[in-house]
Design a protein around this motif. Structure first.
Motif, PDB file in Angstrom:
ATOM      1  N   ARG A  43      46.903  41.950  40.466  1.00 20.00           N
ATOM      2  CA  ARG A  43      48.141  41.382  41.037  1.00 20.00           C
ATOM      3  C   ARG A  43      47.892  39.985  41.585  1.00 20.00           C
ATOM      4  NH1 ARG A  43      52.085  44.974  40.629  1.00 20.00           N
ATOM      5  NH2 ARG A  43      51.757  47.208  41.029  1.00 20.00           N
ATOM      6  N   ARG A  44      46.774  39.818  42.303  1.00 19.83           N
ATOM      7  CA  ARG A  44      46.501  38.527  42.936  1.00 19.83           C
ATOM      8  C   ARG A  44      46.324  37.407  41.909  1.00 19.83           C
ATOM      9  NH1 ARG A  44      44.830  37.595  47.966  1.00 19.83           N
ATOM     10  NH2 ARG A  44      45.901  38.914  49.502  1.00 19.83           N
ATOM     11  N   LEU A  45      45.623  37.709  40.809  1.00 18.41           N
ATOM     12  CA  LEU A  45      45.388  36.671  39.802  1.00 18.41           C
ATOM     13  C   LEU A  45      46.464  36.678  38.717  1.00 18.41           C
ATOM     14  CD1 LEU A  45      42.713  36.397  41.348  1.00 18.41           C
ATOM     15  CD2 LEU A  45      41.557  36.166  39.153  1.00 18.41           C
ATOM     16  N   GLY A  46      47.373  37.649  38.816  1.00 18.37           N
ATOM     17  CA  GLY A  46      48.502  37.653  37.901  1.00 18.37           C
ATOM     18  C   GLY A  46      48.132  37.904  36.450  1.00 18.37           C
ATOM     19  N   THR A  47      47.245  38.891  36.211  1.00 22.25           N
ATOM     20  CA  THR A  47      46.837  39.161  34.830  1.00 22.25           C
ATOM     21  C   THR A  47      47.358  40.509  34.347  1.00 22.25           C
ATOM     22  OG1 THR A  47      44.753  40.110  35.640  1.00 22.25           O
ATOM     23  CG2 THR A  47      44.745  37.783  35.036  1.00 22.25           C
ATOM     24  N   ASP A  48      47.247  40.734  33.033  1.00 28.53           N
ATOM     25  CA  ASP A  48      47.722  41.986  32.435  1.00 28.53           C
ATOM     26  C   ASP A  48      46.693  43.101  32.602  1.00 28.53           C
ATOM     27  OD1 ASP A  48      48.652  39.662  30.057  1.00 28.53           O
ATOM     28  OD2 ASP A  48      50.143  40.813  31.195  1.00 28.53           O
ATOM     29  N   TYR A  49      45.424  42.737  32.619  1.00 30.01           N
ATOM     30  CA  TYR A  49      44.343  43.704  32.742  1.00 30.01           C
ATOM     31  C   TYR A  49      43.350  43.244  33.803  1.00 30.01           C
ATOM     32  CZ  TYR A  49      45.861  45.882  28.402  1.00 30.01           C
ATOM     33  OH  TYR A  49      46.588  46.539  27.449  1.00 30.01           O
ATOM     34  N   LEU A  63      38.449  50.285  26.295  1.00 31.50           N
ATOM     35  CA  LEU A  63      39.173  51.512  25.976  1.00 31.50           C
ATOM     36  C   LEU A  63      40.558  51.508  26.634  1.00 31.50           C
ATOM     37  CD1 LEU A  63      36.203  54.007  26.388  1.00 31.50           C
ATOM     38  CD2 LEU A  63      37.264  53.260  24.235  1.00 31.50           C
ATOM     39  N   THR A  64      40.656  50.914  27.830  1.00 33.25           N
ATOM     40  CA  THR A  64      41.946  50.842  28.529  1.00 33.25           C
ATOM     41  C   THR A  64      42.922  49.948  27.772  1.00 33.25           C
ATOM     42  OG1 THR A  64      40.843  51.210  30.652  1.00 33.25           O
ATOM     43  CG2 THR A  64      43.036  50.216  30.727  1.00 33.25           C
TER      44      THR A  64
END
Lengths: 419, 419
Positions: free
Chosen positions: B343-349, B414-415
């Protein structure tokens, strides 16, 4: 002077699937005992090769250290060759290694199988150096070679295990060989290129007494190690080491195996201070270097790898205007990164990098291999002092990253010293 | 089958000051051409050693590749030995290397000195392979050895430069030697231990046709590489590689030189997604691995190394209560770290690690070598799915860190696949 040969046995090194790190460690250790290493050899898991090459090595050197060729998934070629070389009739069981192996397998939750059972068997004419980190024991074979006085040490190939046995091997060498007295002092420096260093100490080096030798050992991560070696009682070496340190001042940061993370850790611990890092082009390398030191949690709080500019803004507090006007690879940006991580992570010191590691991404103004580095210090009044430097290297991506990181850490070291 | 010997010349490898990485790279390249490497050798900057060992190697193998012993701060021992070995009368100047050297020195802002001038001189009976990355040229000497048909390649020792010349060397080998037809396919896997892998493919492996060989090549960072090799036209190898991949399913993540960062980068690029990392015990290693890949800024936003708990709280948003009740090395904490950095870095994974690398800091409940790893995915509805796993290793600090990092990256892989 006693001589040694180092040999690895195993196809994986031969076909280049793994890099041989054992020989390098073993060589350094032998060197520190004043033993001259004649050559290194890597051979195949092949009976004729093993017998032929080890015999030749034992004829040519006093000590042969062989790693590899052992272990539960191996054929028993190596062990059988050792049986032949040592003139053993057969094999015997090492009770001590067997006991260790039972514990090791129990800890892994595996039962003792036939393949494991054979691990503790050794040629009957050998002394065992128990391996506490794995199932293959170290072995010592004496009275070999043309002169009947050479010794062969056989160690497992897994680096963790081979290095774990090195202490026992060196202890055995000290106990059984009449070694030349040799003293080393290694002075570790960073910041002065090798050729400039040589020029600065030229007169002092020319005046070194007989029996004292100076070696220059440059390294992108550590800097330049200067190794003084004196044969005999070492009467002069401490005085010479102090003279050398005086000549080189702040460029000297340690001795022996010290590296920049170790030196910085010592400085911070002594002062009860903490540090953090903001990395862009070094991508985590500085943090990995600092955290390789056990106990670093006492002074190393952490880092932010702000690879994307949004992270520089959102997490480090770099101003959008700064990025717009100067770009990420700029003195203005690196100042804000260094101060930002220092304040955000609440540390006394910080280090920061922003540059272009390559191979692409460079411009004529900001070419590949160029970076801004910074080190910041929190002052008593709450203000922050930031030292910045622009560096330029011309190598591949990995080496540029390494040089960015080590130069940044050196700038941090100097910043702590001036604090 | 053509044979080769690899030799390094130079005291620094012999005394263990540097690790020999050149031989490993050269060996892998020769192996891929179907050339059998007989042995590797590291020898001193010594006339008798160089002449003796290179002669012996040329008698025993079709190809000898020697690195090192050249360069501006060296004595000219090696070059003079090459003159003798090649039956040259004297030296000549390589105009092409001289031109390159003028440019290199100009770019470094150094004038051409006598020591540099000598760099472009080569024994008259040799062909030059121009070195564009340094001042010492590669050299080829033909018609050597007992049979008068062996070839010696001499390359500079600096890894960057030696590897830069490898392409020319391989081109020359292909042009001058009648090589066996040999085809490789390397399948790269992670997640199944080598012994279990072997069991799973036992029947398939037992049924491999004549002329096809399978090698298991395990590695803490990459996983287990399975290398298929077929002599002759390679009629079966593609079919066999597909069969192997089908047998191993999701454990397979790539081919050839692929590693986990490369595979993850490919998956993210294909999906237009981004990632970040929150590291505690891995201290920056995951970030350094991801950023070693050129072009990673397209999908890798950055990381937070939250070594101190205050950083977990202040930067990642881990709750103080979580740390109080469960500690930093817990499933509860790793979930909050993974979600926090995403959330903090605003990424998808994101990927996260928290554990005890050692050698100290373990307890009976949370021993050294234990870690929690997690991989998180942002869903369409804004929720975050976090996969967690507890791992336990029993090695030294560096190897534990390596295994924590690679296992975490595999969990991330894998995720992404399940997303």
């Amino acid at each position: 002077m006693k001589t040694a040969t180092i040999c690895t046995i195993g196809d994986e090194i031969l076909i280049g699937q793994i890099v041989d790190t054992n020989s390098s460690h073993i060589a350094r250790t032998l060197q520190s005992l004043g033993i001259r290493v004649l050559y290194h050899l890597s051979i195949a898991d092949d009976r004729d090769e093993i017998l032929g090459r080890l015999s030749e090595a034992l004829d040519r050197s006093d000590i042969v250290i062989a790693t590899g060729g052992l272990g539960p998934t191996r054929d028993d070629i190596t062990k059988d060759c050792l049986r032949i070389l040592s003139g053993s009739e057969g094999f015997r069981d090492s009770e001590e290694q067997y006991r260790i192996n039972c514990e090791i397998l129990a800890a892994r939750g595996i039962g003792m199988m036939a393949t494991n059972r054979a691990q503790s068997q050794v040629p009957d004419r050998c002394e065992v150096l128990p391996n506490h980190l794995g199932t293959a024991p170290g072995m010592v074979f004496r009275g070999l070679g043309r002169n009947g006085s050479s010794v062969l040490y056989s160690l497992p190939g897994v680096p963790f295990e081979a290095l774990g046995l090195l202490g026992s091997v060196m202890g055995d060498i000290r106990a059984h060989f009449d070694l030349d007295s040799i003293t080393h002092r290694t002075i570790v420096t960073f910041g002065i290129p090798e050729s400039v260093l040589a020029e600065r100490i030229r007169d002092w080096e020319d005046a070194l007494p007989q029996g004292v030798h100076l070696a220059y050992l440059p390294n992108a991560t550590v800097g330049v190690r200067l190794r003084l070696t004196e044969m005999g009682g070492g009467a002069n070496i401490d005085r010479l080491a102090e003279e050398l340190k005086a000549l080189l001042g702040d460029a000297v940061y340690g001795e022996g195996d010290d590296d920049l993370p170790t030196a910085i850790g010592r400085l911070l611990l002594a002062r009860g201070k903490t540090m953090s890092a903001a990395e862009s082009c070094t991508g985590g390398r500085i943090s990995a270097l600092m955290t390789a030191i056990p106990g670093c949690s006492a002074y190393y709080y952490g880092s932010v790898t702000s690879y994307d500019n949004s992270v520089k803004v959102n997490v480090l507090g770099v101003r959008e205007q700064t990025l717009r006007e100067h770009g990420a690879v700029s003195e203005e940006c690196i100042r804000e990164m260094a101060e930002g991580v220092l304040r955000r992570l609440g540390t006394d010191y910080s280090v920061a990098t922003s540059g272009i590691a390559g191979p692409s991404g460079g411009t004529s103004e900001k070419p590949v291999g160029m970076a801004w580095i910074a080190a910041a210090r929190r002052n008593g009044d709450g203000s922050v002092t930031v030292n910045t430097r622009r560096v330029q290297f011309r190598s591949n991506r990995a080496t540029n990253i390494e040089r960015f990181a080590s130069n940044a850490l050196n700038l941090l070291r100097l910043t702590i010293l001036e604090g």
